[in-house]
Write an enzyme that holds these catalytic residues in place. Structure first.
Site, PDB file in Angstrom:
ATOM      1  N   GLU A   7       3.269   7.039  13.634  1.00  0.00           N
ATOM      2  CA  GLU A   7       4.458   7.540  12.943  1.00  0.00           C
ATOM      3  C   GLU A   7       5.242   6.384  12.319  1.00  0.00           C
ATOM      4  OE1 GLU A   7       8.582   9.983  14.041  1.00  0.00           O
ATOM      5  OE2 GLU A   7       7.496   8.879  15.592  1.00  0.00           O
TER       6      GLU A   7
ATOM      7  N   LYS B 242       7.432  16.098   8.986  1.00  0.00           N
ATOM      8  CA  LYS B 242       8.009  16.335  10.305  1.00  0.00           C
ATOM      9  C   LYS B 242       9.091  17.409  10.199  1.00  0.00           C
ATOM     10  CE  LYS B 242      10.022  13.615  14.124  1.00  0.00           C
ATOM     11  NZ  LYS B 242      10.436  12.255  14.522  1.00  0.00           N
TER      12      LYS B 242
ATOM     13  N   CYS C  95       5.825  12.837  16.874  1.00  0.00           N
ATOM     14  CA  CYS C  95       6.753  12.438  17.929  1.00  0.00           C
ATOM     15  C   CYS C  95       7.132  13.612  18.829  1.00  0.00           C
ATOM     16  CB  CYS C  95       7.976  11.755  17.320  1.00  0.00           C
ATOM     17  SG  CYS C  95       8.871  10.701  18.509  1.00  0.00           S
TER      18      CYS C  95
END
EC number: 2.3.1.269
Length: 494
Positions: free
Chosen positions: A276, A325, A373
């Site tokens: 990420e 995301k 995440c």
């Protein structure tokens, strides 16, 4: 009055000790800690303030890695305010945890439930099952919130994969409910032993039930079907977040990425994955990629900045497709908008906007489910991506500057997602964990934490649909409604 006062102080002590044990169990793993801590929780149920202490200390201990936010000087926070801000964030999370658990205990004190608490063991069990299912469903809901949630449903791992295998039927919410029921069983045995009442029968029944549950979980974990295999290179960058935007690192990263791509190609990988946030917005490769690259990075879409998984095709220097995301980290990536105020958040890259909720991503390498995440904590959303056709799960993250304890929690979440979905999962993170988690929940570490390197693994993909992927939380909701009907029927007879 004196007896009530003593009971209250004992409940406060029990709640505090139980919360500390829960904090150890949630951060270090260990079902024994969780069962004893939830036994303390049931013992404190009559006093919501004592239950508040349970939740407060459980979160403070298990989320103590938040203190590693300090120092925040690298994003412009004066050193005098850095530690107080980190402590405030940490303690606020503890307060929120305490309030949620106290609210749950208040639900148990409404007259509809309260009469069951003081009746026969069978009626008490209905009360316990109902409250446990409510807790489990709330955990599933919290996993969809902006906060990183690591709850009772995740605490079985890594040490009890067989019992966690039941998640293939009813997910992490079901495991959370099971943990609470087991805690009540422990509390009832201790209570009966203390009063000199018969307890061996209850003990034997619980042990037999546990053995049966472990056998079922083991069978579920052994039931795997795979269709093909992919060879994937994983690059663990190990770049400290506080140094990432220094001139030295900005010059080094593009060269290191090109070297990693060459190494992956020499190792015979089909494609390579990077963590990420590896690439900045608008950043291209120095040279055409020798193989497809899936890299975390930022991109701008209609004047909005997104944190994304970017796809670079073989022979290309710029990305061709991406998935953004959706679940953003409060303060770190997102703050609520206020009139006339432009928040950047606690992040050097500034504010980030959310992408679509779906985690399903179909590209030339085949369909997969993507968790960036903290999105890994939302098993329900990943299950939807699996149902849509994803054949494996990719989790990319940047867990720096946090310590190894957060990596352990992240791996436990990865194990549970693999078990729930009957899919192999790859985790690639800046400082770790960079691992492959088999659909049985077994962990294969690829690169040691806090080291840079490229590792290659072969991942089997699958099209099998597990019970949880097919039905989600429907079994838990149905069970809760049935139990509530039984409780209402008993209340009517009374």
């Amino acid at each position: 009055m004196l007896a009530l006062s003593r009971s209250k102080y004992f409940a406060f002590l029990t709640g505090t000790v139980g919360g500390l044990l829960a904090g150890v169990g949630l951060s270090q793993g260990g079902v024994v800690f969780i069962w004893i801590s939830t036994a303390c929780l049931w013992a404190s149920m009559a006093f919501p303030s004592a239950v508040f202490l349970w939740g407060l200390f459980a979160i403070l201990l298990s989320y103590r890695w938040l203190l590693y936010l300090h120092p925040l000087t690298w994003i412009g926070v004066p050193i005098a305010f850095s530690l107080p801000i980190a402590i405030l964030i940490w303690f606020s999370c503890g307060l929120l945890g305490g309030l949620l658990v106290a609210l749950w205990s208040l639900i148990g004190q409404i007259p509809f439930f309260q009469r069951r608490l003081n009746s026969s063991t069978k009626d008490q069990l209905l009360y316990v099952i109902a409250l446990s299912l409510i807790w489990g469903l709330v955990e599933v809901g919290l996993a969809k919130s902006p906060f990183f949630w690591f709850g009772l449903g995740d605490s079985l791992l890594p040490y009890d994969r067989w019992l966690a295998g039941l998640a293939r039927w009813f997910g992490s919410g079901g495991l959370a409910a099971l943990q609470l029921i087991l805690g009540w069983w422990v509390w009832k045995i201790i209570f009966a032993f203390k009063k000199g009442s018969p307890w061996l029968g209850l003990f034997a029944l619980g042990v037999c039930s546990l053995l049966l549950a472990h056998c079922i979980g083991w069978i579920l974990l052994a039931d795997n079907e795979f269709t093909s295999s992919k060879r994937i290179a994983l690059w663990q960058t190990n770049i400290p977040t506080r140094q990432k935007f220094t001139l030295r690192e900005l010059k080094r990263l593009p060269i290191s990425l090109q070297d990693a791509l060459e190494e992956a190609d020499n190792l015979g990988a089909d494609w390579m994955v990077a963590p990420e946030g590896t690439l900045s917005a608008g950043q291209n490769l120095l040279a055409p990629s020798p193989l497809p690259l899936l890299s975390g990075g930022f991109r701008r879409v209609k004047n909005k900045q997104m944190s994304s998984l970017l796809v670079f095709n073989e022979g290309s220097t710029s990305y061709s497709s991406a998935i953004d995301k959706h679940r953003l980290v409060p303060l770190g990536e997102w703050l609520p908008s206020l009139p006339g105020v432009n928040w950047n958040g606690l992040s050097f890259v500034g504010g980030v906007d959310p992408g679509d909720a779906s985690r399903f991503f179909d590209w030339d390498g085949g369909p997969l489910a993507v968790a960036i995440c903290y999105e890994l904590s939302d098993g329900n959303n990943l299950a939807k991506a699996i149902f849509d056709g994803a054949e494996w799960i990719l989790a990319i993250a940047n867990l720096d500057p946090y310590p190894i304890s957060l990596q352990r929690q992240f791996l436990a979440l990865a194990q549970l997602r693999s078990i729930e979905s009957a899919r192999n999962l790859i985790s690639v993170a800046n400082t770790g964990p960079t691992s492959m988690i088999l659909s049985s929940g077994k962990i294969k570490s690829i690169i040691e934490p806090f080291n840079e390197g490229v590792g290659v693994i072969d991942i089997n993909v699958s099209q099998k649909i597990s019970g949880y992927v097919r039905w989600g939380e429907i079994p838990l909701i149905s069970s809760l409604l049935i139990v509530l009907c039984f409780i209402a029927r008993l209340k009517g007879k009374a």
